[in-house]
Design an enzyme around this catalytic site. Structure first.
Site, PDB file in Angstrom:
ATOM      1  N   ARG A 155      -9.171  18.095 -24.593  1.00  0.00           N
ATOM      2  CA  ARG A 155      -8.562  16.788 -24.836  1.00  0.00           C
ATOM      3  C   ARG A 155      -7.644  16.832 -26.056  1.00  0.00           C
ATOM      4  NH1 ARG A 155     -11.029  10.832 -26.153  1.00  0.00           N
ATOM      5  NH2 ARG A 155      -9.623  10.774 -27.875  1.00  0.00           N
ATOM      6  N   ARG A 188     -19.795  11.072 -14.926  1.00  0.00           N
ATOM      7  CA  ARG A 188     -19.199  11.444 -16.217  1.00  0.00           C
ATOM      8  C   ARG A 188     -19.705  12.800 -16.719  1.00  0.00           C
ATOM      9  NH1 ARG A 188     -16.972   7.139 -19.642  1.00  0.00           N
ATOM     10  NH2 ARG A 188     -15.815   5.901 -18.150  1.00  0.00           N
ATOM     11  N   ARG A 226     -16.908  13.530 -23.305  1.00  0.00           N
ATOM     12  CA  ARG A 226     -16.941  13.776 -24.753  1.00  0.00           C
ATOM     13  C   ARG A 226     -18.231  14.383 -25.282  1.00  0.00           C
ATOM     14  NH1 ARG A 226     -14.650   7.946 -26.186  1.00  0.00           N
ATOM     15  NH2 ARG A 226     -16.118   7.625 -24.495  1.00  0.00           N
TER      16      ARG A 226
END
Ligand code: CP3
Length: 358
Positions: free
Chosen positions: A42, A29, A33
């Site tokens: 995004r 990951r 975010r």
């Protein structure tokens, strides 16, 4: 796929347990975010799924962590649930809850009629993302393609969303194991085609996320997680010969010796086991990838460096170690702490590798 010579192939050499000058590092990951630039891209895409389905934007977020940190591999930006989505379950994301399906598997007939998607048509957007990323990387570092394990996909498809107890999936495991086996068989076939297509599109290595392998009982693990992953690796040896496969079964330290017999190149290791124990368990049969607790990245940089030093020392001398976290980066991780980790691995790992004195 024309082969661009790689400028940095440390990751692939470590997977083959060939000599390396330092321990390669990438992070599960690594795009996500915790990075402001990810949140901005995004927002431009509209939502997470639109981001996955727009190859140029998926490429942009794949490269973002590489521009910030000295990472030794890129990982395709996508999700494991693209495959059940292509099987017709209707993937969507519920705010602050994670993934869900409009049409989860409820009846035996739902399992019997599941199609095996053709990756080049129904999952064309993923293959286009791989091709776009591969071209943009221009040989900078290797590209990792990935998929969910058949068992992990089955849990989401049966539960209809993420779960704590896996009651529906486990009821099937105990009440109707043949039916679960049928579902897992279809998923194994679909996943083999999907991963082979990613390799053809330019992925240099393939990783299987068995995130929920650790919730199974030992017999269940062998039958519904390990056996299908072993079949998957064997099929990939035919469909994508020479492409290394990494299996990551979270919470499965007890199964490392069995997993090492699967034919994979490397095993992912979570933080509940020391790399010394893991290395002893696999006894030179495979490379290992791991294993810092992702929550450690919330600690001060000096503590992060100490943990990196501990993990490198626990693995010890020699190739076959890919430094990583034991699971994905947590939302809210300070980006400069990630830099501290990557720097620490760069600085401290040559002492354990080829060319080090003593
Ligand atoms: O490692 C990488 O950088 C590649 C990207 C990647 C994502 N998902 C992006 C993502 C990978 C390898 C995955 C795999 C994945 N997806 C797994 C297996 C690995 C794991 O983490 O255990 C699972 C179980 C999923 C299913 C999934 N997708 C969940 C449970 C969630 C919600 C989690 C959350 O934090 O809300 C997702 C969404 C998702 N996948 C995000 C990202 C960056 C967050 C989406 C967003 O809101 O921007």
């Amino acid at each position: 796929m024309p082969t661009t010579p790689l400028k940095n192939d440390l990751f692939l050499r470590a997977l083959r347990r060939q000599p390396v000058e330092r321990t390669p590092v990438w992070l599960m990951r690594q795009a996500g975010r915790y990075l402001a630039e990810y949140r901005a891209t995004r927002a431009r895409a509209g939502n997470f799924l639109a981001l996955c389905k727009t190859p140029e934007l998926a490429c942009e977020v794949t490269l973002q962590p590489l521009d910030r940190y000295d990472l030794d591999a890129a990982i395709l930006f996508s999700d494991i649930l693209t495959v059940p989505d292509a099987m017709g379950l209707g993937l969507h994301f519920v705010d602050n809850e994670g993934p869900a399906f409009h049409r989860p598997l409820r009846e035996p007939a739902d399992i019997a009629r599941l199609p095996v998607p053709d990756p080049e048509t129904e999952l064309r957007y993923v293959m286009d993302a791989v091709r776009t990323i591969r071209a943009a990387l221009a040989g900078r570092v290797p590209l990792i393609g990935f998929a969910g394990s058949p068992w992990t996909l089955a849990t989401y498809m049966i539960e209809g969303r993420g779960s704590r107890d896996f009651v529906h999936a486990k009821r099937l495991r105990y009440d109707a194991p043949e039916l679960l086996e049928q579902l897992i068989g279809t998923l194994t076939q679909a996943t083999a085609l999907y991963l082979a297509a990613q390799a053809r599109a330019g992925a240099d290595a393939l990783m299987v996320f068995d995130t929920w392998g650790g919730v199974l009982d030992p017999d269940g693990f062998r039958r519904f997680s390990l056996a299908p992953m072993t079949a998957l690796v064997a099929r990939l040896a035919e469909l994508a010969p020479g492409v290394p496969v990494i299996l990551f079964s979270k919470g499965c330290a007890a199964h490392l010796p069995a997993l090492a017999e699967s034919g994979c190149a490397a095993l992912g290791v979570d933080w509940t086991v020391s790399m010394a124990q893991a290395r002893a368990a696999v006894a030179g049969r495979v490379a290992l990838q791991g294993n810092l607790d992702p929550a450690a990245l919330f600690a001060a940089p000096a503590a992060i460096r100490a943990q990196a030093a501990r993990i490198l020392a626990e693995y010890g001398r020699g190739s076959g170690h890919v430094f990583n976290l034991g699971h994905g980066i947590i939302q809210g991780t300070p980006p400069d702490h990630v830099a501290a980790l990557v720097e620490a691995v760069r600085e401290l790992s040559p002492a354990y590798q080829h060319g080090a004195p003593g």
